[in-house]
Scaffold this active site. Structure first.
Site, mmCIF file in Angstrom:
data_model
loop_
_atom_site.group_PDB
_atom_site.id
_atom_site.type_symbol
_atom_site.label_atom_id
_atom_site.label_comp_id
_atom_site.label_asym_id
_atom_site.label_seq_id
_atom_site.Cartn_x
_atom_site.Cartn_y
_atom_site.Cartn_z
ATOM 1 N N TYR A 7 59.386 28.444 51.383
ATOM 2 C CA TYR A 7 60.782 27.992 51.389
ATOM 3 C C TYR A 7 61.635 29.235 51.587
ATOM 4 O O TYR A 7 61.743 30.069 50.695
ATOM 5 C CB TYR A 7 61.071 27.328 50.046
ATOM 6 C CG TYR A 7 62.425 26.660 49.901
ATOM 7 C CD1 TYR A 7 63.608 27.300 50.256
ATOM 8 C CD2 TYR A 7 62.517 25.370 49.370
ATOM 9 C CE1 TYR A 7 64.837 26.679 50.107
ATOM 10 C CE2 TYR A 7 63.750 24.738 49.212
ATOM 11 C CZ TYR A 7 64.902 25.413 49.587
ATOM 12 O OH TYR A 7 66.120 24.804 49.414
ATOM 13 N N ASP A 63 71.865 27.701 40.943
ATOM 14 C CA ASP A 63 72.512 26.582 41.617
ATOM 15 C C ASP A 63 74.029 26.668 41.592
ATOM 16 O O ASP A 63 74.624 27.105 40.610
ATOM 17 C CB ASP A 63 72.072 25.262 40.979
ATOM 18 C CG ASP A 63 70.674 24.876 41.409
ATOM 19 O OD1 ASP A 63 70.461 24.746 42.625
ATOM 20 O OD2 ASP A 63 69.799 24.730 40.546
ATOM 21 N N GLU A 120 62.044 16.588 47.782
ATOM 22 C CA GLU A 120 62.206 17.534 46.677
ATOM 23 C C GLU A 120 62.975 16.830 45.582
ATOM 24 O O GLU A 120 64.124 16.459 45.760
ATOM 25 C CB GLU A 120 63.018 18.758 47.126
ATOM 26 C CG GLU A 120 62.175 19.859 47.741
ATOM 27 C CD GLU A 120 63.026 21.055 48.132
ATOM 28 O OE1 GLU A 120 62.640 21.742 49.079
ATOM 29 O OE2 GLU A 120 64.081 21.279 47.502
#
Lengths: 415, 263
Positions: free
Chosen positions: B175, B60, B49
């Protein structure tokens, strides 16, 4: 009024949360279920008379609405042209239009059973309004504020703390309003189940732009009625300042289908809208992109990285703009101009001297455009500008720019 | 069949779980980052990734935020990120590369141009955090048409009613985000994750890989044992942040990979 809905500018957003190509729901999957739940709750509240009855009661008794529509006679005389009215939203409790929206969102949060409220703030006005309403309803309040803004807006930080809110200085990124919004979104992703994010402007993922607009539309609705009462007709031009654009959307929205009314939004031109990008004029100096949950005009570099805005006014210091403004700009229903720091400061002083009103730096931008165009317009041309905030919070900034030493108790000029 | 599909087919035949490593392209600088990425396959990484730096990474935590800032300060661009992929393809034609990031840099380049460039550079899939299924017309559908996998995030807030919508246009793998939160935050617990993975697998044939909050070889093993694989990002990026040499970073990656492969 429009002949049919197809000709109306008031039907947006569509079911995808779009105003034309702008808006949308560009958020992470974790937030999606919550945003859909919020949308559903808002749709229910919108048609619930008891929700609006509570809003009306609080607007009247807690905020002090309706705010006056005021004919600025001396200013009109000084400018020597169009007749200037001010919509006095700076007289609201907490000193700005922000509380119109916060009340609505907090009532929704209560309906959804959320006990923890988070908010982002730039100048601190939205933070103060959120802390205020949270105190009133006994809710936990956490406000994210850029480190730089915490320093330059100390009085508002203290107000929020007095009101029981936790103010978190944001150091991520460059510690500005957009970073405060990023950190608020990160908090929300982390505490999604018990937390309500009270966004301060007509931006963010759907349904925020439409919801905040609807709550702020009380400004335009009142202005329309008050103008009919005062003049027996609608104004020729309405003008408001734009950072994210909530006070402007609130004034503009009820007038969108009155095609004889010309609509002008005023962006912060900072040190000038040029290649140095020291401004916050997203529409005049940016291009479409995706940030904070919506597609809209943004200040960005060639590689799609977001740039920091700059303005003397912390409340306009945001590199984006509400998506509905982007749409109104592209279809040409509203016109968007920019005003520099210098022009805003001049208008600020003119307003103090001629009307005995100390305006916030945000509406000083709108006023500066009034100052620019009113002299060239006939005396029967009516302008209505939104005086969306009072200037108490800005006197330190203005003093600095005018070379006045606030630390000197004699109050002498510093120069 | 993309390299991602092929890789999971191979892993299945070997009875192995996948180890997915995330690094930010251009962190701490272009050359170092390139050296690390080119070393990942040999360290046992099954899927790479590659983070695309963005000024406003709203999902994030501080570790990845700072990595993005270092990369941008070093002059990283989307073009340079694609160049790292091209360079890897010169020495490795089987390890899938997934670009992970936010939509604006892609939108800014133009979706069609970006997809053509990514395909040419040897990219196999995309994870774009701020494109939920509600925005599939933007990039997901065009990407699938261009032959790239569009990998969706499923989260603890994705309930059964919503899951089919999330899985509908997903390809490559799913994911699963192990926590409600940002990258590099709380530790993922295999006991919480296991049932969630089972819930997702009941609705799809795609592999389900788990990420967020996995920091050690032991955690990598524990999580991989209840899923089809594990992703580690922040823990690797932290090593890069503290200026470990590329060799040391790759040694840590190899330990993480071994953990997942033991599962």
């Amino acid at each position: 009024m429009p002949d049919d809905l197809i000709n109306s500018f008031m039907t947006g957003p569509d079911e995808k949360g779009r105003f034309g190509d702008f808006g949308g729901r560009f958020v992470s999957e974790t937030l999606m279920p919550l945003i859909l739940a919020l949308e559903a709750e808002y749709e229910r509240a919108k048609t619930d008379d008891s929700f609006w009855a509570e809003m009306d009661y609080l607007w009247k008794h807690y905020v002090g609405r309706p705010s006056p529509l005021y004919h600025a006679e001396r200013l009109t005389e000084r400018l020597g042209g169009a007749k200037v009215y001010m919509k006095r939203d700076e007289l609201n409790h907490t000193g700005a239009h922000k509380i119109n929206n916060v009340l609505g969102q907090i009532l929704l949060a209560r309906r959804m059973g959320k006990k923890r409220i988070i908010a982002e703030t730039g100048a601190g006005q939205h933070g103060v309004a959120t802390a205020t309403v949270c105190a009133k309803f006994g809710l936990q309040c956490v406000v994210y504020m850029g480190k730089h803004d915490v320093e330059r807006q100390a009085p508002n930080v203290f107000r929020m703390r007095l009101l029981g809110a936790e103010v978190i200085p944001v150091t991520s990124g460059r510690g500005t309003l957009k970073d405060a919004m990023n950190d608020a979104l990160r908090d929300w992703v982390t505490n999604v189940r018990d937390t309500f994010y009270c966004i301060g402007t007509v931006a963010g993922p759907h349904p925020y732009p439409a919801m905040v607009r609807d709550f702020q539309s009380i400004i335009g609705k009142e202005a329309k009625e008050q103008m009919m009462e005062a003049e027996g007709r609608l104004p020729d031009t309405i003008i408001a300042a734009i950072g994210g654009g909530s006070n402007a959307m609130g004034l503009f929205y009820p007038f969108l289908d009155d095609k004889e009314v010309s609509i002008i939004g005023v962006e912060a031109g900072g040190r000038g809208v040029d290649e140095k990008m020291e401004h916050c004029a997203s529409l005049t100096g940016g291009r479409p992109g995706v940030l904070h949950g919506n597609r809209t005009y943004l200040l960005q570099d060639d590689d799609g990285q977001i740039l920091e805005g700059y303005s003397i006014s912390a409340g306009l210091d945001y590199p984006g703009i509400g998506p509905e403004h982007s749409w109104l700009h592209e279809i040409g229903r509203a016109k968007y101009v920019s005003i520099t720091d210098r022009e805003a400061l001049d208008a600020f002083q003119l307003c103090c001297e001629t009307e005995g009103i100390i305006p916030a730096l945000e509406p000083s931008h709108a006023l500066a455009h009034v100052k620019k165009i009113a002299p060239g317009l006939p005396k029967d041309h009516i302008i209505c500008m939104n005086m969306c905030g009072r200037g108490d919070k800005d006197i330190f900034t203005v003093a600095k720019h005018l070379g006045f030493d606030m630390s000197d108790t004699e109050g002498r000029d510093a120069d | 069949m993309t390299r991602i599909d092929a890789k999971f087919e191979t892993l299945k035949q070997e009875g192995k779980k996948a180890f997915v490593a995330y690094v930010m392209a251009g962190d701490p600088d272009y050359e170092t980052s390139r050296e690390i990425v080119l070393g990942l396959p040999a360290a046992g990484v099954d899927v790479i990734e590659l983070g695309v730096p963005f000024t406003d990474p709203m999902a994030d935590g501080p570790t990845i935020q700072l990595a993005g800032q270092r990369a941008l300060a070093g002059g990283q661009t989307l073009e340079k990120t694609l160049q790292i992929a091209r360079d890897l393809r010169k020495i490795d034609d089987t390890t899938p590369i997934v670009l992970m990031g936010y939509y604006n840099p892609i939108y800014n380049r133009g979706v069609d141009t970006f997809l053509a460039d990514a395909k040419e550079a040897g990219i196999d899939g995309l994870i774009v955090v701020d494109l939920p299924p509600e925005e599939d017309d933007e990039l997901c559908i065009p990407a699938q048409k261009a032959g790239l996998n569009f990998i969706r995030l499923a989260t603890p807030t994705t309930d059964d009613a919503r899951l089919p919508k999330v899985l509908q246009n997903t390809s490559g793998f799913v994911y699963y985000v192990s926590i409600t939160g940002i990258t590099g935050a709380a530790n993922a617990q295999a006991t919480d994750v296991g049932p969630e993975v089972a819930r997702i697998k009941a609705s799809t044939d795609l592999p389900v890989i788990v990420g967020f909050g996995i920091k050690t070889p032991e955690a990598s093993e524990a999580i991989a044992s209840v899923a089809d694989g594990a992703v580690v990002g922040s823990a690797i990026v932290e090593r890069i942040a503290r200026k470990d040499s590329p060799a040391d970073v790759l040694k840590f990656v190899a330990d993480l990979a071994e953990g997942a492969h033991r599962a």
